[in-house]
Design an enzyme around this catalytic site. Structure first.
Site, PDB file in Angstrom:
ATOM      1  N   HIS A 163     -10.606  -5.611  -3.006  1.00 44.34           N
ATOM      2  CA  HIS A 163      -9.243  -5.931  -2.597  1.00 44.34           C
ATOM      3  C   HIS A 163      -9.232  -6.205  -1.101  1.00 44.34           C
ATOM      4  O   HIS A 163     -10.103  -5.740  -0.369  1.00 44.34           O
ATOM      5  CB  HIS A 163      -8.254  -4.822  -2.972  1.00 44.34           C
ATOM      6  CG  HIS A 163      -8.620  -3.471  -2.442  1.00 44.34           C
ATOM      7  ND1 HIS A 163      -9.629  -2.706  -2.979  1.00 44.34           N
ATOM      8  CD2 HIS A 163      -8.109  -2.751  -1.417  1.00 44.34           C
ATOM      9  CE1 HIS A 163      -9.724  -1.554  -2.319  1.00 44.34           C
ATOM     10  NE2 HIS A 163      -8.820  -1.567  -1.352  1.00 44.34           N
ATOM     11  N   ASP A 171       0.842  -1.193   0.000  1.00 45.75           N
ATOM     12  CA  ASP A 171       0.000   0.000   0.000  1.00 45.75           C
ATOM     13  C   ASP A 171       0.881   1.248   0.000  1.00 45.75           C
ATOM     14  O   ASP A 171       1.882   1.295   0.716  1.00 45.75           O
ATOM     15  CB  ASP A 171      -0.914  -0.012   1.229  1.00 45.75           C
ATOM     16  CG  ASP A 171      -2.068   0.955   1.117  1.00 45.75           C
ATOM     17  OD1 ASP A 171      -1.820   2.174   0.986  1.00 45.75           O
ATOM     18  OD2 ASP A 171      -3.222   0.503   1.155  1.00 45.75           O
ATOM     19  N   ASN A 176     -12.958  -3.410   2.638  1.00 50.16           N
ATOM     20  CA  ASN A 176     -13.845  -2.253   2.709  1.00 50.16           C
ATOM     21  C   ASN A 176     -14.897  -2.382   1.614  1.00 50.16           C
ATOM     22  O   ASN A 176     -14.607  -2.845   0.519  1.00 50.16           O
ATOM     23  CB  ASN A 176     -13.055  -0.955   2.527  1.00 50.16           C
ATOM     24  CG  ASN A 176     -12.007  -0.771   3.593  1.00 50.16           C
ATOM     25  OD1 ASN A 176     -12.178  -1.172   4.736  1.00 50.16           O
ATOM     26  ND2 ASN A 176     -10.892  -0.175   3.222  1.00 50.16           N
ATOM     27  N   SER A 210     -12.127   3.027  -1.300  1.00 53.23           N
ATOM     28  CA  SER A 210     -11.547   4.126  -2.075  1.00 53.23           C
ATOM     29  C   SER A 210     -11.350   3.781  -3.547  1.00 53.23           C
ATOM     30  O   SER A 210     -11.217   4.677  -4.372  1.00 53.23           O
ATOM     31  CB  SER A 210     -10.215   4.568  -1.460  1.00 53.23           C
ATOM     32  OG  SER A 210      -9.307   3.491  -1.440  1.00 53.23           O
ATOM     33  N   VAL A 211     -11.296   2.500  -3.882  1.00 51.33           N
ATOM     34  CA  VAL A 211     -11.135   2.060  -5.272  1.00 51.33           C
ATOM     35  C   VAL A 211     -12.236   1.034  -5.549  1.00 51.33           C
ATOM     36  O   VAL A 211     -12.348   0.050  -4.814  1.00 51.33           O
ATOM     37  CB  VAL A 211      -9.743   1.431  -5.510  1.00 51.33           C
ATOM     38  CG1 VAL A 211      -9.611   0.927  -6.939  1.00 51.33           C
ATOM     39  CG2 VAL A 211      -8.633   2.427  -5.191  1.00 51.33           C
ATOM     40  N   HIS A 245      -7.068  -5.969   2.401  1.00 52.88           N
ATOM     41  CA  HIS A 245      -5.938  -5.358   3.108  1.00 52.88           C
ATOM     42  C   HIS A 245      -5.389  -6.388   4.092  1.00 52.88           C
ATOM     43  O   HIS A 245      -6.141  -7.022   4.826  1.00 52.88           O
ATOM     44  CB  HIS A 245      -6.397  -4.138   3.920  1.00 52.88           C
ATOM     45  CG  HIS A 245      -6.907  -3.011   3.108  1.00 52.88           C
ATOM     46  ND1 HIS A 245      -6.151  -1.889   2.850  1.00 52.88           N
ATOM     47  CD2 HIS A 245      -8.107  -2.818   2.496  1.00 52.88           C
ATOM     48  CE1 HIS A 245      -6.866  -1.047   2.119  1.00 52.88           C
ATOM     49  NE2 HIS A 245      -8.055  -1.588   1.889  1.00 52.88           N
TER      50      HIS A 245
END
Length: 113
Positions: A99, A30, A86, A94-95, A101
């Protein structure tokens, strides 16, 4: 629809520090880490968010978690780690490309925020 940031990374249009790659996913560090170890496990197949995953995406989702386990071992997160996905604006997505984390190497707080 334009490519997401992660699709551009997968296609090597944007550079990234790659920790792992296979035919199903890529793992990158990240660029705004929230822990000493903070990598993103990104499927190469575009799934915008977990809420939009289909029942037929189960094998892909399972693969992402197994890769999280393998990368945690590789990065010596023996004292523990956190896996986060998320979803949507309230989930701090945010994207718009699912994905995972993987965070570790420090004491993480609970509740997370």
């Amino acid at each position: 629809m334009p490519k997401t940031l992660f699709q551009k990374i997968i296609d090597r249009e944007i550079p990234a520090k790659i920790e792992h790659e296979d035919d199903q996913c890529i793992v990158i560090h990240d660029i705004q880490p929230q822990a000493p170890v903070h990598v993103l496990i990104i499927p190469k197949q575009l799934i915008p968010r977990l809420a939009e995953a289909g029942d037929d995406d189960g094998a892909q989702l399972g693969h992402l978690l197994l890769i999280a386990r393998n990368v945690a071992r590789k990065l010596h997160l023996d004292n523990g780690f956190r896996v986060v996905i998320n979803n949507g604006p309230d989930g701090c997505e945010s994207v718009p490309h699912l994905h995972v984390h993987l965070l570790g190497q420090r004491q993480l707080q609970w509740p997370p925020g």
